[in-house]
Design a protein around this motif. Structure first.
Motif, PDB file in Angstrom:
ATOM      1  N   TRP A 185       0.825  -1.219   0.000  1.00  0.00           N
ATOM      2  CA  TRP A 185       0.000   0.000   0.000  1.00  0.00           C
ATOM      3  C   TRP A 185       0.852   1.260   0.000  1.00  0.00           C
ATOM      4  O   TRP A 185       0.438   2.315  -0.463  1.00  0.00           O
ATOM      5  CB  TRP A 185      -0.962  -0.002   1.193  1.00  0.00           C
ATOM      6  N   ARG A 186       2.102   1.144   0.499  1.00  0.00           N
ATOM      7  CA  ARG A 186       2.964   2.333   0.542  1.00  0.00           C
ATOM      8  C   ARG A 186       3.364   2.787  -0.859  1.00  0.00           C
ATOM      9  O   ARG A 186       3.789   3.897  -1.080  1.00  0.00           O
ATOM     10  CB  ARG A 186       4.218   2.041   1.367  1.00  0.00           C
ATOM     11  N   ILE A 203       1.229   1.744  -3.646  1.00  0.00           N
ATOM     12  CA  ILE A 203      -0.049   1.890  -4.359  1.00  0.00           C
ATOM     13  C   ILE A 203      -0.712   3.243  -4.102  1.00  0.00           C
ATOM     14  O   ILE A 203      -1.097   3.935  -5.043  1.00  0.00           O
ATOM     15  CB  ILE A 203      -1.012   0.747  -3.935  1.00  0.00           C
ATOM     16  N   PHE A 204      -0.803   3.619  -2.826  1.00  0.00           N
ATOM     17  CA  PHE A 204      -1.540   4.845  -2.500  1.00  0.00           C
ATOM     18  C   PHE A 204      -0.937   6.090  -3.162  1.00  0.00           C
ATOM     19  O   PHE A 204      -1.667   6.867  -3.786  1.00  0.00           O
ATOM     20  CB  PHE A 204      -1.653   5.017  -0.979  1.00  0.00           C
TER      21      PHE A 204
END
Lengths: 469, 310
Positions: free
Chosen positions: A23-24, A26-27
């Protein structure tokens, strides 16, 4: 798919899949790809309206492609983080060794990781630009011309390759993620400067120049990939564990290469220096050719920049110059010498960051200007041969060989960095290449430039006065 | 299967491995023993063509480590000291990834992954993220990864270091069964009891040099002398028993005595027969006092501490 490329694809696919589970990564990519372009759309609309209110339509028009470039560039920042982690991150997590134990060839592993760092960010970048253009379309803002859009897309692509390939080189050579992050300033600072330059060109509207930037970046990207592949060694990835600046080792390596094992000064001059010159023979030939071509190009510029110079009282003007440069006065000679040395050091700095290519700038500029001046004088009634003999020949006999050798030494530095060397680390190669440059500078270029400066200060003005008064 | 001659590795001024000779035939287990920093991992890395030897040669599975590195690596399964797994993958994905790098077909990869995960008790965790695995499970999975392509040579660095006794036993049994299947295995370990169980050959490395190389019995004899045996009797002894002239009595107790012999295979049955002839009721006969640990400590203490300089 060719069999050789299959492992490349396997590596890249795994890494990309892994990135999309983090997620680090992707976001920020989602934010920069889907949200940021809308913000830029809003900004573009506001500035267009504002600029139109003052009749400065051109500012708004230039802003639209500029913002497109920025929208495309921002997701690339993620690629830098990913690329910096590729090798050294895996090394720190202990997952690199199982990979190194597979039958993968070095280039397959390297290319796979390179692709894995480039593709997701570049996809994000293109998606962001598409969202931005779509938003503009919906707001009925005129879109940039097709050629300009293509230019921005290509520019973004080569920028991504340059940044990522530079970061992968750093990652494959660094000893820790911390070291890689610190070294990334060698990528971030030049890229920031590049973006500033591109922004100026974008607002200036000199899009043809931006195509040259694309070409330059493409060459740099190829060289960076080449350097990465040439110096990628499994052994080094596993071997080095700690970040210690070993000055003693560095100095010893430099000294060994600089002296070339010579026992005394005579030995050094007659054995070590000639060996270094012989090694860079192709670079010397190429530099000489470039110098000749740039004289021609410089001379050809006269048709675009014609200037009339008064030649009636040339003797008087030269007499004043001679008075300013009294014979055997050390100060003017030293000033000329130091100026020439400073230019060579700048050439080295430019060359170090461009694999020797920008090291040609000083000699090309110097020779180009000389060519232009000869053409200028010839068109103002002073025959070319006389002009050369009066203003250039006396000191250039020493200066030009010195400049050619200095430039060739910088180019040789770039060649050595870009050449595969299984015996030495990239640091060792850089130190020895620098020692070779220093050897050429101290042994040949500095003395030649010193003699040239003395003649330029004390003899050339006298000859010019003699021939032209 | 593994043949190394004069294998040497220098890192700048540091001599990590100094002229190692190895000859491990097919179907044998070689155990590399030595203190930390002795050169075991460097040796393994040279045998997998990850490190290039400074001098000397080595052939693994018939391929030269210096000139045929890809073929060597394709023939070798390696359990590395740091087996850092990809934490966001599951076991099946992980094994399929490595299987594909070894050129295995999709069907083979899946079949072999499932088989090995089952064999090592990881089948239930096949689809769990590796980040959720315990230390022992990770170790087992790393071992499975080393075996995924069914290599003829296995190089295992501390294969049971993070495991509980049950898992260690499972791994030891797996190694022994692989040896039975004509695999050649090199094990680096600090676990001397494990080495005693597994090893056909033992090489003790100290400061980059092999200071002792041979079979278990040979190593023990070299550093501890002839093997000693203890016989225990059902009743207290009346006078000293006579084991014969071929053995040497080392110690005598109230209902036991110890002797040493150069040839236990031949002499132990003779001694037993003589005890029975003397009317002594033997309860047990066992080797005593000569563990590999004692031999190892004796061996490494013979070489003084220090740093290797090339």
């Amino acid at each position: 798919m060719p069999d050789d490329m299959r492992p490349v694809w396997i590596i890249a696919r795994r890494e990309v899949r892994d990135q999309f589970r983090d997620w680090r990564i992707i976001f920020p990519i989602i934010g920069l790809t889907l949200l940021f372009p809308f913000l830029m759309n809003f900004t573009a609309q506001q500035i267009l309206d504002f600029a139109r209110g003052y009749g400065a339509d051109i500012v708004g028009e230039r802003l639209v492609p500029f913002l497109m470039m920025i929208v495309g560039f921002f997701p690339l920042s993620a690629s830098l983080v990913i690329a910096l982690d590729t090798f050294v991150g895996e090394k720190e997590r202990g997952s690199i060794e199982p990979l190194l134990n597979t039958p993968l060839q070095d280039w397959q592993l390297y290319t796979g990781k390179l692709l894995a760092a480039i593709v997701p960010s570049l996809t994000g970048s293109f998606l962001g630009m598409a969202v931005y253009l779509g938003g503009l379309g919906m707001q009925r803002v005129p879109l940039p011309e097709l050629e300009l859009t293509l230019l921005i897309l290509v520019l973004t692509m080569v920028q991504a390759v340059v940044m990522v390939s530079g970061a992968v080189v750093v990652s494959s050579q660094a000893t820790s993620v911390r070291a890689a992050n610190l070294l990334s300033s060698f990528i971030i600072i030049p890229v920031a400067l590049l973006i500033q330059g591109e922004s100026v060109l974008m607002f200036w509207g000199t899009y043809a120049t931006l195509w040259w930037a694309v070409f330059g970046l493409l060459v740099l990207a190829v060289l960076l990939v080449r350097v990465g592949l040439a110096h990628f060694r499994r052994e080094e990835l596993l071997g080095r564990e700690i970040d210690v600046l070993n000055l003693r080792w560095g100095w010893r390596t430099f000294r060994q290469q600089f002296t070339g094992g010579a026992a005394n000064l005579r030995d050094w001059y007659f054995k070590s220096v000639p060996v270094a010159v012989t090694r860079m023979k192709p670079a010397v030939i190429l530099t000489s050719l470039f110098a000749l071509v740039s004289i021609g190009i410089g001379a050809a510029q006269f048709q675009y920049f014609q200037v009339d110079i008064p030649t009636t009282d040339l003797g008087g003007s030269l007499g004043q110059v001679v008075q300013l440069l009294p014979t055997l006065s050390a100060r003017p000679m030293l000033l000329i010498w130091l100026q020439n040395l400073r230019v060579q050091v700048i050439g080295l700095i430019l060359g170090v960051f461009s694999f020797g290519i920008l090291g040609f700038v000083p000699i090309l500029a110097g020779m180009g200007i000389s060519g232009y001046l000869i053409a200028l004088l010839a068109n103002n009634g002073i025959p070319a041969l006389t002009a050369i003999t009066a203003f250039l020949l006396p000191h250039s006999i020493f200066e030009i060989p010195g400049l050619i050798l200095a430039t060739a030494a910088v180019f040789q530095f770039g060649i050595l960095i870009a050449t595969s060397n299984t015996e030495k680390t990239i640091g060792e190669v850089a130190i020895t290449a620098l020692a070779d440059w220093a050897k050429i500078m101290v042994g040949l270029v500095m003395p030649l430039l010193l003699i040239g400066a003395a003649i330029e200060a004390w003899v050339t003005p006298q000859i010019a006065l003699l021939l032209l008064s | 299967m593994i043949l190394a001659e004069g294998l040497t590795k220098k890192f700048d001024d540091f001599l990590a491995v100094d002229g190692i000779h190895l000859d491990v035939p097919t179907g044998q287990v070689l155990t590399l023993l030595g203190p930390n920093g002795a050169g075991k991992t460097t040796t393994v890395r040279m045998l997998t063509s990850v490190l290039r030897p400074t001098s000397g040669t080595a052939r693994v599975a018939g391929f030269d480590v210096a000139t045929e590195p890809e073929r060597v690596r394709a023939s070798v399964g390696v359990l590395t000291e740091n087996h850092g797994l990809y934490r966001r993958m599951n076991a099946i994905e992980y094994l399929e990834f490595f299987g594909s790098l070894y050129g295995m077909s999709a069907g083979d990869r899946r079949k072999r992954s499932e088989l090995l995960l089952e064999q090592f008790g990881l089948a239930d965790a096949s689809y769990r993220r590796l980040g959720e695995y315990s230390k022992g499970m990770r170790q087992k999975l790393a071992l499975v990864r080393a075996m995924i392509h069914n290599p003829p040579v296995l190089l295992l660095d501390e294969p049971t270091s993070a495991m509980d006794p049950e898992s260690s036993r499972m791994v030891r049994d797996a190694i022994l069964s692989l040896r039975g299947n004509d695999r050649t295995i090199v094990v680096c370990t600090h676990n001397l009891a494990e080495a005693e169980v597994l090893a056909d050959q033992i090489a003790i490395i100290r400061r980059g040099r092999i200071i002792s190389y041979g079979g278990l019995a040979e190593i023990k004899r070299r550093f501890l002398g002839d093997p000693q045996f203890e016989i225990r009797f059902a009743a207290p002894l009346v006078g000293a028993p006579d084991p014969g002239e071929a053995v040497r009595v080392a110690a005598l107790g109230p209902d036991w005595f110890r002797y040493s012999t150069t040839d236990p295979n031949r002499q132990n049955p003779v001694v037993l027969r003589r005890m029975m002839e003397q009317g002594l009721a033997v309860v047990s006969l066992q080797e005593t006092g000569q563990s590999l640990e004692s031999a190892y400590l004796e061996a490494v203490n013979q070489v003084p501490d220090g740093v290797n300089h090339a």
